[in-house]
Design an enzyme around this catalytic site. Structure first.
Site, PDB file in Angstrom:
ATOM      1  N   TYR A   1     -25.395  34.484 -55.480  1.00 46.47           N
ATOM      2  CA  TYR A   1     -25.051  33.047 -55.478  1.00 46.47           C
ATOM      3  C   TYR A   1     -25.039  32.699 -57.056  1.00 46.47           C
ATOM      4  CZ  TYR A   1     -26.625  33.783 -50.723  1.00 46.47           C
ATOM      5  OH  TYR A   1     -26.721  34.225 -49.300  1.00 46.47           O
TER       6      TYR A   1
ATOM      7  N   HIS B   1     -22.883  28.165 -51.330  1.00 45.43           N
ATOM      8  CA  HIS B   1     -24.419  28.063 -51.358  1.00 45.43           C
ATOM      9  C   HIS B   1     -24.711  26.836 -52.120  1.00 45.43           C
ATOM     10  CE1 HIS B   1     -28.596  29.922 -51.051  1.00 45.43           C
ATOM     11  NE2 HIS B   1     -27.922  30.536 -49.957  1.00 45.43           N
TER      12      HIS B   1
HETATM   13 MG    MG Z   1     -25.247  30.802 -46.451  1.00 52.78          MG
END
Ligand code: MG
Length: 401
Positions: free
Chosen positions: A159, A209
């Site tokens: 992320y 995210h």
């Molecule tokens: Mg997720």
């Protein structure tokens, strides 16, 4: 039906077979040998959930009729007066799932039968491909395609992308740094590359995210539109959901939200105003199968599909619960899947298996999954201060992970 079966004991099992600390609830009953298990996993706060169950829920539950799932759920939710939140909801979920497991065992049916029966034989799943550069993401996605997966989430550097475009200030603290603007640029190029190389038939997912500023998320959804994602996940943080309308007005990129919500009412407007396309609840986080079933039915009335949260911090028991909802829900979309290590199959007999990109049930009564408690005890949870959630912007300021 025979005389009332009651709750005799509520036990919390903490175990860590892999990287995630898991919380499992086991409810035993007045009927010898009859018990159920449920997922209460909030991996970052396991002890808080354990205390909520053992100190608060258990005394309230002992002696109650196991068949009264709805009444127990409703009263568990309100009898502390202050309600919701990840700790209490996970605690209630562990109980709720265990009671559905027990009800299925009593009926001699899998839980999906109690929900209304199958809409499909198996659930299509998506898996996670990552890589350091677009070529590596492509290679890893190809490996999944060779195994028959038809839906793949593509990320690069986890992320946030990890690459920091700008220099950090002197004395910047340790942490998981990322640059949201650089992230946007790199991810769009990666998705463009993967789509061009893998062709149009494979379904692609990407998870932001909640790492972008809202207006940059609007731009991202527009930029990624030509590459036809199956959905774009968590484009916004729960705090910024007022921006969904802006994204909707400017692109047709399908939107999925939001594993971070606790109270099903947080979805209400997003669903009723058709601002998202997939609900992605973490079933234990919202309180179990009972509220998930209600949310799925509500979403179905607005043409919105399910895509329950299913990474490794959902326990194998939680994955089994996801699958029963997937098999039943008329508006099922896709199921996130974590490719369990072998130890998970040993510790949790009955954990569903994937064949050619579909997750299949085992047709046993209840949730169809058990826990080997002796084996679980050999894998105690490690208490650590979580690192990956200590996320910072290039100037060192803390942000949402
Ligand atoms: Mg997720």
């Amino acid at each position: 039906m025979s005389s009332t079966v009651t709750i005799r004991n509520v036990q919390v099992i903490l175990t860590q077979p892999g990287k995630s600390r898991l919380v499992i609830v086991k409810i035993s009953t007045s009927e010898p040998g009859l018990y159920g298990i449920g997922c209460a996993t909030f991996t970052q706060r396991i002890h808080a959930v354990q205390a909520a169950i053992e100190k608060h829920l258990k005394p309230f539950l002992i002696g109650r009729d196991v068949d009264r799932i709805e009444e127990i759920w409703q009263m568990s939710m309100v009898h502390g007066y202050w309600r919701n939140g990840p700790v209490l909801n996970n605690a209630i979920s562990g109980v709720d799932q265990a009671l559905w497991d027990i009800k299925g065992k009593r009926a001699g049916m899998p839980v999906y039968q109690l929900l209304g029966g199958k809409s499909r034989e198996a659930a299509a799943v998506y898996v996670h491909a990552d890589g350091r550069d677009p070529q590596e993401v492509e290679e890893n996605a190809r490996r999944f395609m060779e195994q028959g997966y038809q839906f793949i989430r593509v990320q690069m550097g986890g992320y946030g992308g990890k690459k920091i475009g700008r220099a950090k200030p002197d004395n910047a603290p340790d942490g998981n740094y990322f640059d949201p603007r650089a992230y946007s640029r790199h991810m769009i190029k990666m998705i463009e590359h993967v789509r061009a190389q893998l062709g149009d038939e494979i379904e692609l997912v990407h998870d932001i995210h909640e790492r972008l500023h809202p207006i940059d998320a609007v731009q991202f959804a527009k930029d990624v539109e030509p590459f036809k994602l199956f959905f774009l996940e968590d484009a916004l943080a729960p705090e910024d959901i007022g921006w969904f309308q802006r994204i909707r007005q400017q692109s047709a990129t399908p939107l999925a939200m939001g594993e971070l919500f606790n109270n099903p009412h947080e979805w209400q407007r997003l669903i009723s105003e058709r601002l998202i396309d997939f609900i992605r609840m973490h079933i234990s986080q919202i309180g179990g199968i009972t509220p998930a079933r209600n949310a799925a039915i509500f979403a179905n009335m607005f043409g919105i599909r399910t895509a329950w949260h299913g990474p490794s911090d959902t326990s194998p028991v939680g994955h089994a619960a996801n699958l029963h909802l997937d098999l039943w829900a008329p508006n099922f979309g896709v199921q996130e899947w974590y490719c369990p290590p072998e130890i998970d199959y040993e510790m949790f007999p009955g954990l569903p298996q994937v064949r050619d990109g579909y997750l299949y049930p085992n047709e046993l009564p209840g949730l169809g999954i058990d826990i080997d408690e002796k084996l679980a005890a050999q894998y105690p949870c490690e208490d650590i201060v979580e690192q990956w959630t200590q996320t910072r912007l290039p100037d060192g300021s803390p942000v949402r992970p």
